[in-house]
Design a protein around this motif. Structure first.
Motif: not given
Length: 129
Positions: A124-127, A96-99
């Protein structure tokens, strides 16, 4: 322009001073002896509280103050920070990348996250696979 309206006999002498502001603010080093203080090409460092002091040697000097707020625009300076969090410990790790986006601007900036041309909702992004 700031005006200090005074009356008295003998005619009071008027002196303008300013609370300490930025080190580059030359006004704090000198006093202006005039009923009208004119600030040419005002800059943000000239904001603050200005004091008008009137005295004529009779009684106590009269002092009034006024606060000057300087509104200004700044180009947003954006910084994006990335943090990676491991979820599984095998070779093909899911991460999981947090920006986190920070910005210095005036007025304060609004944030909108996008991937491509799509706006992301609720930060939030679903990836992606």
């Amino acid at each position: 322009m700031l005006q200090c309206l005074v009356t008295g006999h003998p005619r009071p002498q008027v002196r303008w001073t300013k609370t300490a502001g930025s080190a580059s603010d030359k006004f704090q080093e000198t006093s202006v002896f005039n009923e009208t203080l004119r600030i040419e090409r005002i800059a943000r460092t000239q904001g603050g509280r200005y004091y008008c002091k009137a005295e004529n040697g009779v009684g106590v000097p009269a002092i009034k103050s006024i606060r000057v707020d300087v509104q200004y625009l700044d180009e947003p300076m954006l910084t994006v920070h990335q943090t990676v969090s491991d979820v599984r410990g095998n070779f093909y790790q899911e991460k999981t990348v947090f920006l986190r986006c920070t910005v210095n601007s005036n007025p304060p900036a609004r944030f909108i996250w996008k991937r491509g041309s799509d706006t992301l909702s609720h930060s939030q992004d679903n990836g992606v696979d």
